[in-house]
Design an enzyme around this catalytic site. Structure first.
Site, mmCIF file in Angstrom:
data_model
loop_
_atom_site.group_PDB
_atom_site.id
_atom_site.type_symbol
_atom_site.label_atom_id
_atom_site.label_comp_id
_atom_site.label_asym_id
_atom_site.label_seq_id
_atom_site.Cartn_x
_atom_site.Cartn_y
_atom_site.Cartn_z
ATOM 1 N N ALA A 9 -67.585 13.127 -40.126
ATOM 2 C CA ALA A 9 -66.877 12.161 -39.280
ATOM 3 C C ALA A 9 -65.566 11.691 -39.889
ATOM 4 O O ALA A 9 -64.756 11.063 -39.202
ATOM 5 C CB ALA A 9 -67.763 10.952 -39.004
ATOM 6 N N LYS A 10 -65.349 11.996 -41.173
ATOM 7 C CA LYS A 10 -64.181 11.458 -41.877
ATOM 8 C C LYS A 10 -62.932 12.321 -41.659
ATOM 9 O O LYS A 10 -62.945 13.305 -40.937
ATOM 10 C CB LYS A 10 -64.509 11.329 -43.359
ATOM 11 N N HIS A 11 -61.845 11.957 -42.337
ATOM 12 C CA HIS A 11 -60.549 12.625 -42.142
ATOM 13 C C HIS A 11 -60.589 14.101 -42.513
ATOM 14 O O HIS A 11 -59.955 14.928 -41.858
ATOM 15 C CB HIS A 11 -59.476 11.918 -42.973
ATOM 16 N N ALA A 67 -63.583 5.238 -47.894
ATOM 17 C CA ALA A 67 -64.239 6.211 -47.020
ATOM 18 C C ALA A 67 -63.532 6.323 -45.677
ATOM 19 O O ALA A 67 -63.571 7.367 -45.033
ATOM 20 C CB ALA A 67 -65.709 5.830 -46.812
ATOM 21 N N HIS A 93 -67.702 13.178 -45.358
ATOM 22 C CA HIS A 93 -68.678 13.401 -44.290
ATOM 23 C C HIS A 93 -67.952 14.001 -43.079
ATOM 24 O O HIS A 93 -66.746 13.785 -42.902
ATOM 25 C CB HIS A 93 -69.318 12.048 -43.936
#
Length: 380
Positions: free
Chosen positions: A178-180, A152, A176
């Site tokens: 917030a992810k890459h 993640a 999500h």
């Protein structure tokens, strides 16, 4: 300034709008296109898209055929989903400690706790740095355990020249915001074994053997439920967003690395602060930037530093409370303090600082200045 923020541009929005005007909103051609994009990027043989990172972990458990009576080893320094996915399948999570300098799962702790009951080991690439997969795989092979990478945090990273997505038997990812990259909510499981991928595709679709697009291609209405599954499908407009975002991933990862390097240089000699160690044989794709406070040199605890930085407009966060310390696991699995001493100590010291591709150098410098100001106020 938040600790994370998604990056969306007009191309992303137009791609989604085109799909929303099409005939296929779900189980359509963009699902396969996104999955192919993931395999092209990582070199994995198979990709199974799902509705969240949590769904990806659960689906990986099904792909590994984890069930009642099994044990699943997992680092305790992670989000709760890394352990919950084992509980969903009726298995028992066994929590492992971390290495103090990186907060990655410690292979020695895995070796101490693995047994013939261990169906799988979940290795979390904390902050974006891949775990020591060669060491973990050697341990798993001795016991016939499936190695699951919780990536993640680490899309775009690598270990000894090998890309994340090919390092474990199964690799779970999260998209999500917030992810890459983001699909709003979303996830995927990457695999080498086509039979595991087949099980996971059925699992994400109620345990049914054919999805709507497959039935349409065969000209049939007929389907069979062959196992118990869930509705974990990722729809077409989410998949086209993911595919659009994948094209920008390399540049975003490079920007994350630049910002992390800027932080590293600024914090190298800052009293009261310790940066995490990154192994030279790994490329950290820097999902988050975590520091440890040297509380022996400060008159405040972590929570006081957290509040002071928030007062300065810096949206710090904490990743994570060790999973075994949460009430659910204490009450239902009898976990307790002392299970993972290094993780427990680190949990009192860590802070996550803002890091996302849209940050400017000036933004990063603002974080550094705020940290310097706050630490100086509490230095002994």
């Amino acid at each position: 300034m938040p600790y994370a923020r998604q990056c969306l541009d007009e191309k992303d929005l137009q791609a989604m709008l085109q799909v929303l005007r099409s005939d296929w909103l779900t189980t359509g051609p963009n699902v396969a296109a996104f999955e192919e994009g993931l395999t092209d990027l990582t070199g994995a043989s198979e990709a199974v898209s799902v509705s969240s990172g949590t769904a990806a972990l659960h689906t990986a458990m099904a792909g590994a055929q984890v069930g009642p009576g099994d044990e699943v080893l997992v680092t305790t320094m992670t989000f709760v989903a890394s352990a919950n996915c084992a509980v969903y399948q009726g298995a028992t999570p066994v929590f492992c400690d971390v290495s103090s300098d990186s907060l990655l799962i410690d292979p020695d702790s895995v070796a101490e706790r693995i047994s013939h009951k261990t169906k799988a080991v979940v290795a979390v690439d904390y902050t974006g740095q891949p775990c020591d997969y060669d060491a973990l795989k050697a341990i798993c092979e001795q016991y016939g355990s499936v190695l699951i990478g919780d990536a993640a945090h680490s899309l775009g990273g690598s270990y000894k020249g090998r890309k994340v997505g090919t390092l474990a038997d199964l690799t779970a990812m999260s998209f999500h915001p917030a992810k890459h990259i983001t699909t709003g909510e979303g996830g995927a499981v990457l695999a080498e074994d086509p039979e595991a991928a087949k099980r996971m595709r059925s699992f994400r679709n109620h345990g049914i053997d054919l999805d709507l697009k497959q039935r349409a291609a065969k000209g049939t209405w007929h389907y069979e439920m062959t196992s118990l599954g869930y509705n974990y499908r990722l729809n077409d407009f989410q998949c086209i967003l993911g595919l659009s975002q994948l094209a920008k991933l390399p540049a975003w990862v490079e920007r994350r690395k630049e910002l992390a390097k800027r932080y590293n240089q600024a914090f190298a000699d800052m009293p009261g602060l310790v940066t995490l160690v990154n192994a030279p044989d790994r490329e950290n794709s820097q999902h988050i930037y975590v520091v440890k406070l040297d509380l022996t040199r400060l008159s405040a605890d972590r929570d006081q530093i957290y509040k002071a930085l928030r007062a300065e407009g810096i949206g710090v966060n904490v990743h994570y409370t060790p999973v075994h310390m949460h009430p659910f696991y204490r009450q239902n699995f009898g976990t307790k303090e002392g299970t993972a001493p290094r993780a427990e100590q680190a949990a009192k010291e860590i802070l996550t600082l803002p890091l996302f591709p849209l940050m400017s150098d000036a933004d990063a410098d603002d974080v550094v200045m705020a940290m310097d100001k706050v630490l100086k106020a509490y230095l002994l």
